[in-house]
Design an enzyme around this catalytic site. Sequence first.
Site, PDB file in Angstrom:
ATOM      1  N   ASN A 177     -10.937  -3.087  -5.838  1.00  0.00           N
ATOM      2  CA  ASN A 177     -10.196  -2.063  -6.592  1.00  0.00           C
ATOM      3  C   ASN A 177     -10.880  -1.669  -7.907  1.00  0.00           C
ATOM      4  OD1 ASN A 177      -6.829  -3.140  -5.584  1.00  0.00           O
ATOM      5  ND2 ASN A 177      -8.178  -1.609  -4.691  1.00  0.00           N
ATOM      6  N   ASP A 181       0.834  -1.202   0.000  1.00  0.00           N
ATOM      7  CA  ASP A 181       0.000   0.000   0.000  1.00  0.00           C
ATOM      8  C   ASP A 181       0.868   1.252   0.000  1.00  0.00           C
ATOM      9  OD1 ASP A 181      -2.347   1.412  -0.004  1.00  0.00           O
ATOM     10  OD2 ASP A 181      -2.749   1.159   2.129  1.00  0.00           O
TER      11      ASP A 181
HETATM   12  C1  FPP Z   1      -1.994   0.310  -3.162  1.00  0.00           C
HETATM   13  O1  FPP Z   1      -1.540   1.635  -3.271  1.00  0.00           O
HETATM   14  C2  FPP Z   1      -1.544  -0.447  -4.287  1.00  0.00           C
HETATM   15  C3  FPP Z   1      -2.360  -1.057  -5.187  1.00  0.00           C
HETATM   16  C4  FPP Z   1      -3.821  -1.021  -5.129  1.00  0.00           C
HETATM   17  C5  FPP Z   1      -1.802  -1.770  -6.317  1.00  0.00           C
HETATM   18  C6  FPP Z   1      -0.526  -2.495  -6.067  1.00  0.00           C
HETATM   19  C7  FPP Z   1       0.150  -2.596  -7.356  1.00  0.00           C
HETATM   20  C8  FPP Z   1       1.480  -2.543  -7.562  1.00  0.00           C
HETATM   21  C9  FPP Z   1       2.460  -2.502  -6.482  1.00  0.00           C
HETATM   22  C10 FPP Z   1       2.035  -2.510  -8.929  1.00  0.00           C
HETATM   23  C11 FPP Z   1       1.593  -3.593  -9.829  1.00  0.00           C
HETATM   24  C12 FPP Z   1       1.806  -4.956  -9.268  1.00  0.00           C
HETATM   25  C13 FPP Z   1       2.455  -5.942  -9.897  1.00  0.00           C
HETATM   26  C14 FPP Z   1       2.500  -7.298  -9.320  1.00  0.00           C
HETATM   27  C15 FPP Z   1       3.144  -5.716 -11.168  1.00  0.00           C
HETATM   28  P1  FPP Z   1      -2.617   2.757  -3.306  1.00  0.00           P
HETATM   29  O2  FPP Z   1      -2.889   3.136  -4.709  1.00  0.00           O
HETATM   30  O3  FPP Z   1      -3.830   2.370  -2.543  1.00  0.00           O
HETATM   31  O4  FPP Z   1      -1.853   3.928  -2.581  1.00  0.00           O
HETATM   32  P2  FPP Z   1      -2.484   5.008  -1.600  1.00  0.00           P
HETATM   33  O5  FPP Z   1      -3.016   4.260  -0.410  1.00  0.00           O
HETATM   34  O6  FPP Z   1      -1.309   5.854  -1.254  1.00  0.00           O
HETATM   35  O7  FPP Z   1      -3.524   5.736  -2.372  1.00  0.00           O
END
Ligand code: FPP
Length: 228
Positions: free
Chosen positions: A60, A12
Amino acid sequence: MNDLEHLAIIMDGNGRWAKRYGKERSYGHRVGAKNVREITKYAAKMGIKYLSLYAFSTENWNRPKTEVAVLMKLLEKYLKTEVSVLKEHNIKFTVIGDISKFSHSLQKEIHNAKEQTAHCTGMTQVVAINYGARDEIIRAINEATKTHQILTPEILENHLDTAGMPPVDLLIRTGGDCRLSNFLLWQAAYAELFFTKTLWPEFSFGELEAIVSEYRQTERRFGAVISE
Ligand code: FPP
């Protein structure tokens, strides 16, 4: 010293990390994807058997369409470019979650990555996409009750997406929130939980190593009493 067979990570903080540097959220996801490569290689070197990564949850889909599209593209790109790296490090690739909702081309890349790494005998990288533990448990119950009237934990486990994998030993969440967000609820029943404020793109080997070494010293009782 505790063994560490199965490490699960809720990655996250990509969006907040990007904002901190005045960039778009998509930039955070791209840098986050790069960190997936680094942490995966490191976890394999540490001798971990299963590394489960929460990449896209069943919830998501409620994000803005443009962000969902970016994440889909990133996943597809990751699969295309990372297969050779995974093979090079003897890492098997698999997914958990309901992939039937994805585009034909993404599903093809997923099957290809699984096939190309099927012979690898080192760590297994488990990417959770369109994954939600409640959805997984319901799917498993619906499947299991086709052949069983009464379910036992073992029967249910054999129908989960993680069938054949050991339970989660250690679950780490980056980004500062202290919740499980529907990730591996069954499998993490006795996992040790670690929450760090570090945002995923900045989560380093050093921090992983420190958490793992604290985990190894923890007394795990699994509900029992340890005799003195
Ligand atoms: C949470 O950060 C992250 C996600 C919902 C997606 C995770 C994806 C990746 C790390 C990249 C793609 C993955 C692979 C396996 C290639 P957030 O967007 O919720 O961040 P925030 O809480 O700061 O808004």
